[in-house]
Design an enzyme around this catalytic site. Structure first.
Site, PDB file in Angstrom:
ATOM      1  CD  GLU A 304       2.353  15.194 -22.945  1.00  0.00           C
ATOM      2  OE1 GLU A 304       1.445  15.551 -23.707  1.00  0.00           O
ATOM      3  OE2 GLU A 304       2.592  13.998 -22.664  1.00  0.00           O
ATOM      4  CE  LYS A 370       0.720  15.851 -28.957  1.00  0.00           C
ATOM      5  NZ  LYS A 370       0.119  15.033 -27.874  1.00  0.00           N
ATOM      6  CB  CYS A 423       2.553  12.980 -26.098  1.00  0.00           C
ATOM      7  SG  CYS A 423       1.595  11.540 -25.542  1.00  0.00           S
TER       8      CYS A 423
END
Length: 552
Positions: A304, A370, A423
């Site tokens: 990430e 995301k 994440c």
């Protein structure tokens, strides 16, 4: 055991509160990295006995009993979430001068909020409480609904859902395909709490509860043994399957945030990517597996936000990636994606926490942003209010991130179609399901657990991510900047692993997805059917309890 149950039932005041708090805290030992799931068979009976004693100040006034039940559930939950989530404060130490003041809020505020769900779950259970197995079913329904609500209320934070405690290893992970994580939450409470019947006066009731507990636990393990027995051997992967390289640079968070160290960070990633073929390792032993990859990786994965530049601005960085990759290789990397814009003559830009695909000639071939951002980490809820007092999001510098409107997959040219989860998106079961109309071959989870240091956090995160593979029937490749990087097959069995603080790469061939096991009404339908069955048992127990006490 009856004497112990009676003493706990009769506790009051601070002693009652302390026992609830300590029992909840001990329950956190059932989660990663400890996996001492047997502790649940002690702590949940204590919770049941405390709820048995939840009475109001005035006999016959139910409101007092419900207040007492909420207090017990909240204290138990507060102990559980504090002991299991204290490590969140470690992220605030990365920039201690700016965020150290918020450490008490992180350590106690988040657990206090999450404990409300468990308090309400205990209130719901107490509404149909009885003196037999029915009350165990009621508690399973109450806390099962509480854990379900915890996935979406206030954006959701289902970290350390209690069901994970009953799934410490692949053989105990397989039951999740029957009703998903939500059903496993209720099942865990049911199984853990059944030994509370040892405190009952009627021996036959206690014996029946223990037999039921043993049957459920044996069925849980037996189903796992059966399903793994039908699974293909981990080494039996198609020779033409793509080789994936996991790159864990193990870069300290302070270095990642240091502008002067950007080039060193980038060089480390390039150097690791250019290494010769690296053997996968066993997740359980760390030893090299027998079958090493015979060729260079087809797909390289970086963690990430690993690229310290905006790739759309830095042609030199893209060129360096192209020079490192072979012509047929692809890179999947976590990166910040910029979306420039202008409004009323003012330059406005949006920034996304993204996964980008970069081809061997240094061209961005795809991206997925995301969807589920971390509140106060990547964006500020009620931003105008908090910015007025000088508060920033911890992980978003001064820009903040925007959320993508929908999940997206990345079709790699000549390769698999992957579903990126960035994440903590990997702890949300609904985000790991393939978007409608998409044929996904694998889940790719990129993360940066360096924020949390050597605390239980990285192990908890890895364990919860691992269950998404079993739940969906898709292989999962998880790559961390630091933490635990791992590749697992659709049955949760590890194919490769890089340990915490290890700067290393591991190459592994990507296994094929497995056909989803469809039983009954499907995972979601089975969850609600399971809760309905438990509710019927709880209501039957309540009716029998009322009759035995002379109630109509």
């Amino acid at each position: 055991m009856q004497a112990i149950a009676q003493r706990i039932l009769l506790l009051h005041g601070w002693r009652r509160a302390l026992v609830a708090l300590v029992a909840g805290a001990l329950t956190a030992l059932a989660q990663a990295p400890f996996h001492l799931f047997a502790v649940g068979f002690v702590t949940f009976p204590v919770l049941v006995w405390l709820l048995d004693g939840a009475t109001g100040a005035t006999p016959g006034r139910p409101a007092g009993a419900l207040r007492s039940a909420f207090a017990i559930g909240w204290l138990f939950g507060f102990g559980y979430f504090t002991a299991g989530l204290w490590w969140i404060a470690n992220a605030l130490l990365v920039e201690a001068p700016e965020f150290a003041w918020a450490i008490p809020l992180a350590v106690t505020g988040i657990p206090a909020l999450l404990a409300v769900f468990w308090g309400l779950g205990c209130v719901l259970a107490r509404l149909v409480w009885s003196d037999g197995v029915g009350r165990i079913a009621a508690l399973a329904v109450g806390l099962g609904l509480a854990e379900w609500a915890r996935t979406f209320v206030l954006t959701g934070f289902p970290w350390n859902a209690i069901g994970y405690a009953l799934m410490p290893s692949p053989v105990m992970m397989q039951s999740i395909v029957l009703g998903g994580l939500f059903a496993m939450n209720a099942a865990a409470v049911l199984v853990f709490a059944l030994p509370a019947q040892l405190g009952a006066e009627r021996r036959r009731s206690a014996a029946a509860a223990l037999v039921l507990c043993a049957v459920l636990l044996a069925g849980h393990v037996g189903f796992g043994v059966w399903r793994l027995g039908l699974a293909p051997d981990r080494a039996a992967i198609d020779a033409e399957a793509p080789v994936i390289r996991l790159v864990q640079p193990a870069i300290a968070q302070q270095q990642k945030m240091d502008a002067s160290a950007r080039q060193d960070t980038f060089t480390t990633l390039l150097d690791l990517s250019a290494l010769d073929a690296a053997p996968a390792s066993s997740a359980e032993t760390g030893a090299a597996m027998a079958a090493e990859s015979p060729r260079r990786p087809d797909i390289v994965i970086w963690p990430e936000t690993s690229v310290p530049y905006l790739l759309t601005r830095e042609a030199a960085a893209l060129a360096a990636i192209g020079d490192t990759l072979g012509p047929e290789q692809m890179l999947l990397t976590g990166a910040v994606r910029e979306e420039p814009g202008e409004e009323d003559g003012t330059v406005t830009g949006r920034y996304y926490n993204s996964v980008m695909a970069v081809s061997g000639d240094g061209v961005i071939a795809g991206a997925a942003d995301k969807v589920h951002l971390v509140p106060f980490g990547e964006y500020l809820p009620l931003a105008p209010l908090f910015e007025r007092i000088g508060l920033n999001a911890v992980a978003a510098a001064d820009r903040g991130y925007s959320a993508a409107p929908a999940r997206a997959v990345i079709d790699l040219p000549g390769g698999p179609t992957v579903l990126p989860l960035i994440c903590y998106e990997a702890i949300f079961p609904h985000l790991s399901a393939a978007p409608a109309g998409s044929d996904v071959d694998a889940i790719v989870n990129v993360t940066n657990d360096a924020w949390f240091g050597r605390t239980p956090g990285p192990w908890q995160h890895m364990h919860q991510s691992r269950l998404r593979a079993v739940e969906t029937g898709l292989p999962l490749v998880r790559v961390a900047n630091n933490g635990i990087s791992i590749a697992v097959d659709p049955f949760g069995r590890a194919l490769a692993r890089i340990g915490h603080d290890e700067r290393a790469v591991a190459d592994v061939q990507l296994p094929a997805p497995t056909e989803p096991l469809r039983l009954g009404m499907g995972r979601h339908g089975n969850f609600w059917l399971f809760l309905a069955t438990l509710t019927a048992i709880a209501l039957a127990g309540r009716a029998g309890w009322g009759a035995s006490r002379g109630r109509p």
